[in-house]
Scaffold this motif. Structure first.
Motif: not given
Length: 122
Positions: A88-107
């Motif tokens: 699942k490499k669509d826009r929805q999952i990529l946005v979610m993953l980008a946001d999750l990593h940002q909130h978790l400090g995974n630069t």
């Protein structure tokens, strides 16, 4: 949400049941993209809702708000990564993953997801 079970004005009915069903579905078939995505989205949406309510002051005085945000983010990430890694490499999952990593400090991971989004948007 989970943290507000004592506050009748802010209870989401059956939230624990939904969480249990989604967790079971994903555990029974971890390669199923939809099961992983649905579980990730459940936790991500939970964290997002709490963050929004926290920013407006709705949750002022309710204990453990930050713990619930962190718990939800931490639980969303593995399920989101399973969905992503299983195709699942669509826009929805990529946005979610980008946001999750940002909130978790995974630069580095955040930058990677943003780069993937830019490729997808071309």
């Amino acid at each position: 949400l989970h943290i507000n079970a004592q506050n009748d004005a802010y209870v989401v009915p059956n939230l624990n049941e939904v969480e249990a069903r989604l967790t079971q579905a994903q555990a029974e078939n971890p390669d199923n993209i939809d099961a992983s995505f649905d579980l990730a989205k459940f936790y991500y949406d939970n964290a997002t809702l709490i963050l929004q309510d926290k920013s407006t002051g709705v949750l002022e005085g309710i204990p453990d708000v930050d713990d619930e945000i962190q718990r939800s983010l931490n639980l969303a990430l593995p399920a989101a990564m399973m969905a992503y890694n299983n195709g699942k490499k669509d826009r929805q999952i990529l946005v979610m993953l980008a946001d999750l990593h940002q909130h978790l400090g995974n630069t580095d991971e955040h930058k990677l997801m943003v780069k993937e989004l830019k490729k997808l948007d071309k």
